[in-house]
Motif scaffolding. Sequence first.
Motif, PDB file in Angstrom:
ATOM      1  N   ASP A  49     -77.340 108.674 -66.793  1.00  0.00           N
ATOM      2  CA  ASP A  49     -76.337 108.626 -65.725  1.00  0.00           C
ATOM      3  C   ASP A  49     -75.357 107.491 -65.987  1.00  0.00           C
ATOM      4  OD1 ASP A  49     -77.684 106.299 -64.996  1.00  0.00           O
ATOM      5  OD2 ASP A  49     -78.560 107.167 -63.193  1.00  0.00           O
ATOM      6  N   SER A  50     -74.461 107.244 -65.068  1.00  0.00           N
ATOM      7  CA  SER A  50     -73.426 106.226 -65.273  1.00  0.00           C
ATOM      8  C   SER A  50     -73.980 104.809 -65.314  1.00  0.00           C
ATOM      9  CB  SER A  50     -72.365 106.331 -64.180  1.00  0.00           C
ATOM     10  OG  SER A  50     -72.959 106.147 -62.918  1.00  0.00           O
ATOM     11  N   HIS A  51     -75.221 104.627 -64.845  1.00  0.00           N
ATOM     12  CA  HIS A  51     -75.860 103.306 -64.901  1.00  0.00           C
ATOM     13  C   HIS A  51     -76.718 103.137 -66.145  1.00  0.00           C
ATOM     14  CE1 HIS A  51     -74.510 102.422 -60.873  1.00  0.00           C
ATOM     15  NE2 HIS A  51     -74.981 103.598 -60.474  1.00  0.00           N
ATOM     16  N   GLY A  52     -76.801 104.184 -66.973  1.00  0.00           N
ATOM     17  CA  GLY A  52     -77.591 104.112 -68.194  1.00  0.00           C
ATOM     18  C   GLY A  52     -79.029 104.544 -68.020  1.00  0.00           C
ATOM     19  N   SER A  53     -79.409 104.981 -66.833  1.00  0.00           N
ATOM     20  CA  SER A  53     -80.765 105.451 -66.594  1.00  0.00           C
ATOM     21  C   SER A  53     -80.870 106.914 -67.005  1.00  0.00           C
ATOM     22  CB  SER A  53     -81.127 105.322 -65.113  1.00  0.00           C
ATOM     23  OG  SER A  53     -81.048 103.992 -64.695  1.00  0.00           O
ATOM     24  N   HIS A  54     -82.027 107.287 -67.516  1.00  0.00           N
ATOM     25  CA  HIS A  54     -82.231 108.682 -67.908  1.00  0.00           C
ATOM     26  C   HIS A  54     -82.313 109.559 -66.664  1.00  0.00           C
ATOM     27  CE1 HIS A  54     -83.219 106.808 -71.723  1.00  0.00           C
ATOM     28  NE2 HIS A  54     -82.951 107.992 -72.257  1.00  0.00           N
ATOM     29  N   ALA A  55     -81.517 110.615 -66.649  1.00  0.00           N
ATOM     30  CA  ALA A  55     -81.489 111.525 -65.503  1.00  0.00           C
ATOM     31  C   ALA A  55     -80.865 112.851 -65.917  1.00  0.00           C
ATOM     32  CB  ALA A  55     -80.682 110.927 -64.359  1.00  0.00           C
ATOM     33  N   HIS A  56     -81.435 113.939 -65.415  1.00  0.00           N
ATOM     34  CA  HIS A  56     -80.799 115.239 -65.593  1.00  0.00           C
ATOM     35  C   HIS A  56     -79.551 115.280 -64.719  1.00  0.00           C
ATOM     36  CE1 HIS A  56     -85.048 116.318 -66.578  1.00  0.00           C
ATOM     37  NE2 HIS A  56     -84.414 116.869 -67.595  1.00  0.00           N
ATOM     38  N   LYS A  57     -78.548 116.000 -65.156  1.00  0.00           N
ATOM     39  CA  LYS A  57     -77.303 116.104 -64.401  1.00  0.00           C
ATOM     40  C   LYS A  57     -77.550 116.719 -63.028  1.00  0.00           C
ATOM     41  CE  LYS A  57     -72.636 117.947 -64.915  1.00  0.00           C
ATOM     42  NZ  LYS A  57     -72.528 118.974 -63.922  1.00  0.00           N
ATOM     43  N   VAL A  58     -78.330 117.773 -62.981  1.00  0.00           N
ATOM     44  CA  VAL A  58     -78.610 118.441 -61.709  1.00  0.00           C
ATOM     45  C   VAL A  58     -79.412 117.531 -60.782  1.00  0.00           C
ATOM     46  CG1 VAL A  58     -79.784 120.410 -60.662  1.00  0.00           C
ATOM     47  CG2 VAL A  58     -78.447 120.731 -62.727  1.00  0.00           C
ATOM     48  N   CYS A  59     -80.363 116.777 -61.329  1.00  0.00           N
ATOM     49  CA  CYS A  59     -81.140 115.842 -60.506  1.00  0.00           C
ATOM     50  C   CYS A  59     -80.226 114.773 -59.901  1.00  0.00           C
ATOM     51  CB  CYS A  59     -82.241 115.185 -61.332  1.00  0.00           C
ATOM     52  SG  CYS A  59     -83.551 116.284 -61.881  1.00  0.00           S
ATOM     53  N   ALA A  60     -79.310 114.241 -60.715  1.00  0.00           N
ATOM     54  CA  ALA A  60     -78.380 113.219 -60.220  1.00  0.00           C
ATOM     55  C   ALA A  60     -77.451 113.799 -59.151  1.00  0.00           C
ATOM     56  CB  ALA A  60     -77.566 112.652 -61.378  1.00  0.00           C
TER      57      ALA A  60
END
Length: 81
Positions: A49-60
């Motif tokens: 994500d924009s903070h550098g944390s791992h995340a799926h786009k849909v989850c975010a």
Amino acid sequence: MTGRKRRRAPPAEPAYVPGQLLDWRDSSHWDYDGPRPCRYCEQPTQLRDSHGSHAHKVCAEDALTQQARDAQAAYHQNGPR
């Protein structure tokens, strides 16, 4: 002579369509080192994500939608400050 100003009606809420809220086409959203657990669902992903944390786009997107709902509910419950 001055009249009262008319207030605008609040904008209609756009319909949420999964996959169309965030734009992650930039390469900074890809982790080339390999998959890590998503911060929301714990499934492996190479997206960040924009903070550098791992995340799926849909989850975010789902998390942002929930935050907006919570903020809206708090605003209606407490009123503007």
